[in-house]
Scaffold this motif. Structure first.
Motif, mmCIF file in Angstrom:
data_model
loop_
_atom_site.group_PDB
_atom_site.id
_atom_site.type_symbol
_atom_site.label_atom_id
_atom_site.label_comp_id
_atom_site.label_asym_id
_atom_site.label_seq_id
_atom_site.Cartn_x
_atom_site.Cartn_y
_atom_site.Cartn_z
ATOM 1 N N TYR A 273 0.806 -0.072 6.540
ATOM 2 C CA TYR A 273 0.088 1.075 5.965
ATOM 3 C C TYR A 273 -1.149 0.645 5.178
ATOM 4 N N ASN A 274 -1.657 -0.517 5.455
ATOM 5 C CA ASN A 274 -2.817 -1.035 4.729
ATOM 6 C C ASN A 274 -4.059 -0.985 5.603
ATOM 7 N N LYS A 275 -4.994 -0.119 5.264
ATOM 8 C CA LYS A 275 -6.263 -0.035 5.983
ATOM 9 C C LYS A 275 -7.314 -0.967 5.409
ATOM 10 N N GLY A 276 -6.988 -1.631 4.318
ATOM 11 C CA GLY A 276 -7.953 -2.504 3.666
ATOM 12 C C GLY A 276 -8.003 -3.878 4.302
ATOM 13 N N THR A 277 -8.561 -4.832 3.567
ATOM 14 C CA THR A 277 -8.724 -6.202 4.034
ATOM 15 C C THR A 277 -7.406 -6.962 3.895
ATOM 16 N N SER B 105 0.864 -1.182 0.000
ATOM 17 C CA SER B 105 0.000 0.000 0.000
ATOM 18 C C SER B 105 0.899 1.229 0.000
ATOM 19 N N ALA B 106 1.379 1.576 -1.166
ATOM 20 C CA ALA B 106 2.353 2.656 -1.294
ATOM 21 C C ALA B 106 2.107 3.409 -2.596
ATOM 22 N N ARG B 107 2.842 4.502 -2.768
ATOM 23 C CA ARG B 107 2.778 5.303 -3.989
ATOM 24 C C ARG B 107 4.191 5.578 -4.483
ATOM 25 N N LEU B 108 4.305 6.027 -5.731
ATOM 26 C CA LEU B 108 5.600 6.300 -6.338
ATOM 27 C C LEU B 108 5.763 7.788 -6.614
ATOM 28 N N ALA C 264 -4.410 2.241 -5.737
ATOM 29 C CA ALA C 264 -4.681 0.973 -5.053
ATOM 30 C C ALA C 264 -3.423 0.171 -4.785
ATOM 31 N N GLY C 265 -2.286 0.833 -4.692
ATOM 32 C CA GLY C 265 -1.082 0.129 -4.308
ATOM 33 C C GLY C 265 -0.185 -0.262 -5.459
ATOM 34 N N VAL C 266 1.009 -0.724 -5.089
ATOM 35 C CA VAL C 266 2.020 -1.117 -6.061
ATOM 36 C C VAL C 266 2.521 -2.522 -5.741
ATOM 37 N N ILE C 267 3.299 -3.068 -6.663
ATOM 38 C CA ILE C 267 3.929 -4.376 -6.473
ATOM 39 C C ILE C 267 5.426 -4.206 -6.667
ATOM 40 N N LEU C 268 6.200 -4.651 -5.677
ATOM 41 C CA LEU C 268 7.652 -4.616 -5.762
ATOM 42 C C LEU C 268 8.117 -5.974 -6.293
#
Length: 413
Positions: free
Chosen positions: A324-328, A226-229, A258-262
């Motif tokens: 940092y994830n407020k989701g499920t 749950s991050a941004r660039l 909606a997030g990123v993938i490393l």
């Protein structure tokens, strides 16, 4: 050319996924699970992978956006929390929904992917009774090759029943739900159900799709975050911060809500962004914390272990938002933190902790982005808590702030 199928109403399409696209003129829908198979009978025609103009020709319109619709999730929940929908209730709901879709003359199917890199993406099949729903949902997904869904070992199936009875939730024992619809997800079955106008709630739909896809992405070597660039010159910066901070500096960030993938060799996105789909590995990571007590300094450099610890804690003025994830949550945040630490260490990615609520030095929005850029060119001291009497108490279910000299050891509890 439209790909469609004319099938008699007596033909039930309960066959294996590997046969799914064996002919461009023959199309069937099915989802095979360990204990049972849920199929859809094509009453008349099934339209596959129509583009926007073709869907509009079939009557699709842009639906009014909704938000805050109920999301019910069952399956593995880290920490042992109760499922919001039981297995029998989801099974009964899925049967009602597939029966409903089977009663519709024309259904719409779209194959896509969650994750912008095919190395560890998740293939998705959308099955809908309505072209407007397909127009909205198909824009979230990345393109995927023909037959990719049928050849994937863990595909997700999304059933969209816009015209099903508004009382479906109550009729199967779920209680009264919103008149506009609701969303139900089963992590173990890799299945998602959207009832009524739920497809118009893009944020909740993405949260549900993320919960279903994170375990698969993680198992395939990607780190869903749950991050941004932020792109600064030739450098890519990975940012973790509260949503309010992101909202106030969105113009400076790479579009992605909606997030990123490393990945092993770069960064990508869960859902379609309308722009670049892949970026190089981040030069640095910034974790924004909020602490008005004076314990956390305004900005400090972190070791990989310290970064993983603060990532896991997600401390925001007395509250903890793991990763940092407020989701499920559908994967163990501790395991994600450990993998995050290894990635930082192996690729020698610099990490910084920034206090956005440091008493007189409150920083938000565009100021935060400016501080990130200036920090990269300065010699920032290592993290050292200002209050030396502050201690950390940690268990599997609880963390207290926030000075950490043995972060790596804490991640082993």
């Amino acid at each position: 050319m439209l790909q469609r199928l004319n099938v008699s109403t007596s033909q039930c399409l309960n066959v294996s996924m590997s046969q799914c696209l064996s002919s461009q003129y023959f199309y069937h829908l099915s989802q095979t699970h360990r204990q049972s198979t849920f199929g859809v009978i094509v009453k008349d025609q099934a339209f596959l992978n129509l583009n926007s103009s073709q869907l509009q020709h079939k009557g699709a319109t842009i639906a009014e956006s909704l938000s805050g619709l109920p999301l019910l999730v069952r399956g593995h929940v880290p920490g042992g929390g109760p499922s919001e929908i039981s297995k029998p209730h989801f099974t009964k709901l899925l049967k009602q929904v597939t029966n409903h879709i089977s009663s519709i003359s024309n259904i719409f199917v779209h194959d896509g992917a969650i994750g912008s890199s095919p190395k560890c993406d998740v293939k998705v099949r959308l099955i809908s009774d309505n072209p407007s729903a397909m127009l909205s949902l198909s824009h979230m997904l990345w393109e995927t090759p023909t037959r990719a869904v049928s050849q994937d070992s863990c595909p997700l199936t999304v059933y969209v029943a816009t015209s099903i009875s508004p009382g479906i939730g109550e009729s199967i024992g779920l209680g009264s739900k919103e008149n506009d619809g609701f969303i139900a997800a089963d992590i173990e079955r890799s299945s998602l159900i959207l009832c009524g106008k739920a497809f118009s709630d893009s944020n909740t739909t993405k949260e549900a799709l993320a919960a279903l896809s994170w375990p698969v992405i993680f198992a395939r070597g990607g780190l869903p975050l749950s991050a941004r660039l932020l792109v600064s010159g030739d450098s890519v910066v990975l940012l973790f911060a509260p949503k309010r901070t992101f909202k106030s500096c969105r113009d400076l960030l790479v579009p992605s809500d909606a997030g990123v993938i490393l990945y092993s060799n770069g960064l990508g996105f869960l859902f379609q962004t309308g722009g670049s789909n892949l970026f190089k590995l981040p030069a640095s990571v910034f974790l924004a914390s909020s602490d008005s007590s004076g314990v956390i300094p305004s900005v400090s450099k972190l070791s990989p272990g310290q970064a993983a610890y603060h990532f896991l804690a997600g401390y925001q003025n007395g509250k903890f938002i793991p990763a940092y994830n407020k989701g499920t949550w559908s994967i163990d945040p501790l395991e994600l933190a450990k993998a995050f630490m290894s990635k930082l260490k192996d690729d020698q990615i610099s990490s910084y902790l920034f206090n956005v609520n440091g008493g007189e030095n409150n920083v938000n929005g565009k100021d935060f982005a400016k501080v990130v850029q200036s920090t990269l060119s300065e010699n920032i001291p290592p993290f050292q808590a200002k209050n030396t009497h502050s201690k950390i108490i940690s268990t599997k279910n609880h963390l207290n702030p926030i000075s950490c000299d043995h972060s790596i050891e804490l991640l082993k509890f």
